[in-house]
Design a protein around this motif. Sequence first.
Motif, mmCIF file in Angstrom:
data_model
loop_
_atom_site.group_PDB
_atom_site.id
_atom_site.type_symbol
_atom_site.label_atom_id
_atom_site.label_comp_id
_atom_site.label_asym_id
_atom_site.label_seq_id
_atom_site.Cartn_x
_atom_site.Cartn_y
_atom_site.Cartn_z
ATOM 1 N N ARG A 1 0.838 -1.217 0.000
ATOM 2 C CA ARG A 1 0.000 0.000 0.000
ATOM 3 C C ARG A 1 0.860 1.248 0.000
ATOM 4 N NH1 ARG A 1 -2.827 0.237 4.561
ATOM 5 N NH2 ARG A 1 -2.715 -1.915 5.247
ATOM 6 N N ALA A 2 1.966 1.207 0.743
ATOM 7 C CA ALA A 2 2.855 2.378 0.791
ATOM 8 C C ALA A 2 3.444 2.669 -0.592
ATOM 9 C CB ALA A 2 3.964 2.147 1.808
ATOM 10 N N PHE A 3 3.584 1.641 -1.393
ATOM 11 C CA PHE A 3 4.061 1.818 -2.771
ATOM 12 C C PHE A 3 2.895 1.994 -3.751
ATOM 13 C CE2 PHE A 3 8.041 0.186 -1.097
ATOM 14 C CZ PHE A 3 8.986 0.869 -1.838
ATOM 15 N N ARG A 4 1.733 2.218 -3.199
ATOM 16 C CA ARG A 4 0.509 2.416 -3.989
ATOM 17 C C ARG A 4 0.110 1.192 -4.791
ATOM 18 N NH1 ARG A 4 1.031 8.621 -5.036
ATOM 19 N NH2 ARG A 4 2.022 9.062 -3.052
ATOM 20 N N LEU A 5 0.501 0.044 -4.346
ATOM 21 C CA LEU A 5 0.074 -1.199 -4.987
ATOM 22 C C LEU A 5 -1.097 -1.730 -4.165
ATOM 23 C CD1 LEU A 5 3.630 -2.623 -5.646
ATOM 24 C CD2 LEU A 5 2.032 -1.771 -7.351
ATOM 25 N N THR A 6 -2.267 -1.145 -4.420
ATOM 26 C CA THR A 6 -3.417 -1.477 -3.583
ATOM 27 C C THR A 6 -4.262 -2.553 -4.249
ATOM 28 O OG1 THR A 6 -4.545 0.355 -4.606
ATOM 29 C CG2 THR A 6 -3.565 0.750 -2.452
ATOM 30 N N GLY A 7 -5.061 -3.198 -3.447
ATOM 31 C CA GLY A 7 -6.026 -4.162 -3.980
ATOM 32 C C GLY A 7 -5.392 -5.445 -4.492
ATOM 33 N N VAL A 8 -4.197 -5.770 -4.023
ATOM 34 C CA VAL A 8 -3.564 -7.019 -4.458
ATOM 35 C C VAL A 8 -4.053 -8.145 -3.542
ATOM 36 C CG1 VAL A 8 -1.367 -8.198 -4.866
ATOM 37 C CG2 VAL A 8 -1.511 -5.704 -5.134
ATOM 38 N N ASP A 9 -4.516 -9.238 -4.147
ATOM 39 C CA ASP A 9 -4.972 -10.387 -3.342
ATOM 40 C C ASP A 9 -3.841 -10.875 -2.452
ATOM 41 O OD1 ASP A 9 -7.414 -10.402 -4.430
ATOM 42 O OD2 ASP A 9 -7.041 -12.077 -5.815
ATOM 43 N N ALA A 10 -4.210 -11.356 -1.272
ATOM 44 C CA ALA A 10 -3.189 -11.821 -0.321
ATOM 45 C C ALA A 10 -2.270 -12.861 -0.968
ATOM 46 C CB ALA A 10 -3.860 -12.388 0.925
ATOM 47 N N ASP A 11 -2.845 -13.753 -1.777
ATOM 48 C CA ASP A 11 -2.023 -14.814 -2.396
ATOM 49 C C ASP A 11 -1.000 -14.257 -3.374
ATOM 50 O OD1 ASP A 11 -3.293 -16.710 -1.011
ATOM 51 O OD2 ASP A 11 -4.513 -17.481 -2.673
ATOM 52 N N ASP A 12 -1.331 -13.124 -3.971
ATOM 53 C CA ASP A 12 -0.440 -12.561 -4.998
ATOM 54 C C ASP A 12 0.618 -11.625 -4.407
ATOM 55 O OD1 ASP A 12 -1.773 -13.865 -6.983
ATOM 56 O OD2 ASP A 12 -3.138 -12.199 -7.416
ATOM 57 N N ARG A 13 0.458 -11.271 -3.149
ATOM 58 C CA ARG A 13 1.351 -10.232 -2.583
ATOM 59 C C ARG A 13 2.835 -10.603 -2.628
ATOM 60 N NH1 ARG A 13 -2.797 -9.073 2.197
ATOM 61 N NH2 ARG A 13 -4.301 -7.994 0.875
ATOM 62 N N PRO A 14 3.198 -11.828 -2.269
ATOM 63 C CA PRO A 14 4.637 -12.133 -2.344
ATOM 64 C C PRO A 14 5.194 -11.955 -3.749
ATOM 65 C CG PRO A 14 3.493 -13.785 -1.041
ATOM 66 C CD PRO A 14 2.435 -12.941 -1.679
ATOM 67 N N ALA A 15 4.440 -12.382 -4.771
ATOM 68 C CA ALA A 15 4.944 -12.257 -6.153
ATOM 69 C C ALA A 15 5.044 -10.788 -6.553
ATOM 70 C CB ALA A 15 4.014 -13.008 -7.104
ATOM 71 N N VAL A 16 4.068 -10.001 -6.166
ATOM 72 C CA VAL A 16 4.112 -8.565 -6.495
ATOM 73 C C VAL A 16 5.306 -7.917 -5.791
ATOM 74 C CG1 VAL A 16 2.873 -6.369 -6.248
ATOM 75 C CG2 VAL A 16 1.631 -8.433 -6.914
ATOM 76 N N PHE A 17 5.527 -8.322 -4.561
ATOM 77 C CA PHE A 17 6.676 -7.791 -3.812
ATOM 78 C C PHE A 17 7.985 -8.151 -4.505
ATOM 79 C CE2 PHE A 17 9.979 -8.547 -0.586
ATOM 80 C CZ PHE A 17 10.072 -7.276 -0.054
ATOM 81 N N ARG A 18 8.131 -9.416 -4.901
ATOM 82 C CA ARG A 18 9.379 -9.843 -5.556
ATOM 83 C C ARG A 18 9.600 -9.056 -6.851
ATOM 84 N NH1 ARG A 18 7.325 -15.162 -4.582
ATOM 85 N NH2 ARG A 18 6.979 -15.395 -6.825
ATOM 86 N N SER A 19 8.525 -8.861 -7.583
ATOM 87 C CA SER A 19 8.649 -8.107 -8.843
ATOM 88 C C SER A 19 9.071 -6.671 -8.563
ATOM 89 C CB SER A 19 7.322 -8.077 -9.598
ATOM 90 O OG SER A 19 6.846 -9.367 -9.758
ATOM 91 N N LEU A 20 8.502 -6.098 -7.514
ATOM 92 C CA LEU A 20 8.851 -4.726 -7.144
ATOM 93 C C LEU A 20 10.342 -4.625 -6.823
ATOM 94 C CD1 LEU A 20 7.997 -1.805 -6.133
ATOM 95 C CD2 LEU A 20 7.672 -2.856 -3.900
ATOM 96 N N VAL A 21 10.822 -5.576 -6.038
ATOM 97 C CA VAL A 21 12.232 -5.550 -5.618
ATOM 98 C C VAL A 21 13.145 -5.694 -6.835
ATOM 99 C CG1 VAL A 21 14.007 -6.780 -4.290
ATOM 100 C CG2 VAL A 21 11.738 -6.406 -3.305
ATOM 101 N N ILE A 22 12.802 -6.591 -7.728
ATOM 102 C CA ILE A 22 13.658 -6.817 -8.905
ATOM 103 C C ILE A 22 13.596 -5.611 -9.843
ATOM 104 C CG2 ILE A 22 13.862 -8.194 -11.011
ATOM 105 C CD1 ILE A 22 13.302 -10.643 -9.333
ATOM 106 N N ARG A 23 12.393 -5.133 -10.048
ATOM 107 C CA ARG A 23 12.221 -4.012 -10.983
ATOM 108 C C ARG A 23 13.002 -2.780 -10.514
ATOM 109 N NH1 ARG A 23 8.640 0.114 -11.184
ATOM 110 N NH2 ARG A 23 8.079 0.893 -13.250
ATOM 111 N N ARG A 24 12.955 -2.533 -9.224
ATOM 112 C CA ARG A 24 13.627 -1.352 -8.680
ATOM 113 C C ARG A 24 15.068 -1.647 -8.264
ATOM 114 N NH1 ARG A 24 10.312 2.638 -6.465
ATOM 115 N NH2 ARG A 24 12.303 3.486 -5.796
ATOM 116 N N GLN A 25 15.475 -2.888 -8.415
ATOM 117 C CA GLN A 25 16.832 -3.313 -8.025
ATOM 118 C C GLN A 25 17.165 -2.898 -6.594
ATOM 119 O OE1 GLN A 25 19.206 -1.791 -11.359
ATOM 120 N NE2 GLN A 25 19.132 -3.848 -12.203
#
Length: 254
Positions: free
Chosen positions: A97-121
């Motif tokens: 939410r702090a990164f404005r990635l709202t409304g992500v299903d709980a199951d998808d959150r780890p994958a969204v987080f990993r993508s965020l980390v990789i994308r932003r290095q």
Amino acid sequence: MSDVLTGTTGTAGTATGAIRFRGWNEVPPQFRPPLPPRHFVGRDAELAGIRAGGVTVLSGPGGVGKTALALKWLQERRSGDQLYVDLATQDLDQLLRAFRLTGVDADDRPAVFRSLVIRRQFTLLLDNVDSADQVTRLLPASGTVLVTSRVKLNLPQSQEIDVEPLADDGRIGQLLDRSYVELPERQARLYRLCAWQPGTFGVPAAAAIAGESDCDVEDALDDLVEKSLLTEVGDDAFRFHDLVRAHARTKRYQ
Ligand SMILES: Nc1ncnc2c1ncn2[C@@H]1O[C@H](COP(=O)(O)OP(=O)(O)OP(=O)(O)O)[C@@H](O)[C@H]1O
Ligand SMILES: [Mg+2]
């Protein structure tokens, strides 16, 4: 999910959306690593042992200095964006939410987080991890990740560094002395008295020992924390690092 990450659809794709996503490139303040202790000492071998590009787990008993070591390494490295998550107090939903990635299903959150980390290095610090299960799904496929834990985690493809108590070669005492002599008398007295309190203690216990009001004592304790002489370990709970406690006890009778 990828739309959420790239910000290419919805409000982000519109002209006003660009403004709404203005914070996108900033790491939200609560997820930036704090500074390491001002008077950081020792740990040369451990600092040299942490390698960039890969997962390093710093494990060791509470209060031994895992977080301080990780923060010092991040400060010395100074490269790229750094992301700090304290898993004792922050969760994935708050972070997204702090990164404005709202409304992500709980199951998808780890994958969204990993993508965020990789994308932003991001260089990532996952602090206060309880178990391997808590973080396995958060580990990105590449990049630098530091993890601190009181238990061994045996994460796949990670190096584990045992963080042992600091051996005092005299330098720590000198540094603590320097901080101690700068303390106003109320803080100095509290520092001396509370060091006889075993383990973790709260404001009421400190107030009782000092014979002062909770309110006055709370301010003085916060001051000691700011000066790295005391560690805050939760809401209004405090603890001395072993070496600091030993130092404070030597001041008792002076
Ligand atoms: N190398 C160091 N130099 C100076 N101060 C240190 C050092 N290592 C730790 N400290 C201080 O000791 C206290 C405890 O350290 P820290 O919080 O890093 O412990 P920890 O191992 O992360 O504990 P926990 O398991 O409770 O998270 C802090 O006040 C910290 O500033
Ligand atoms: Mg810690």
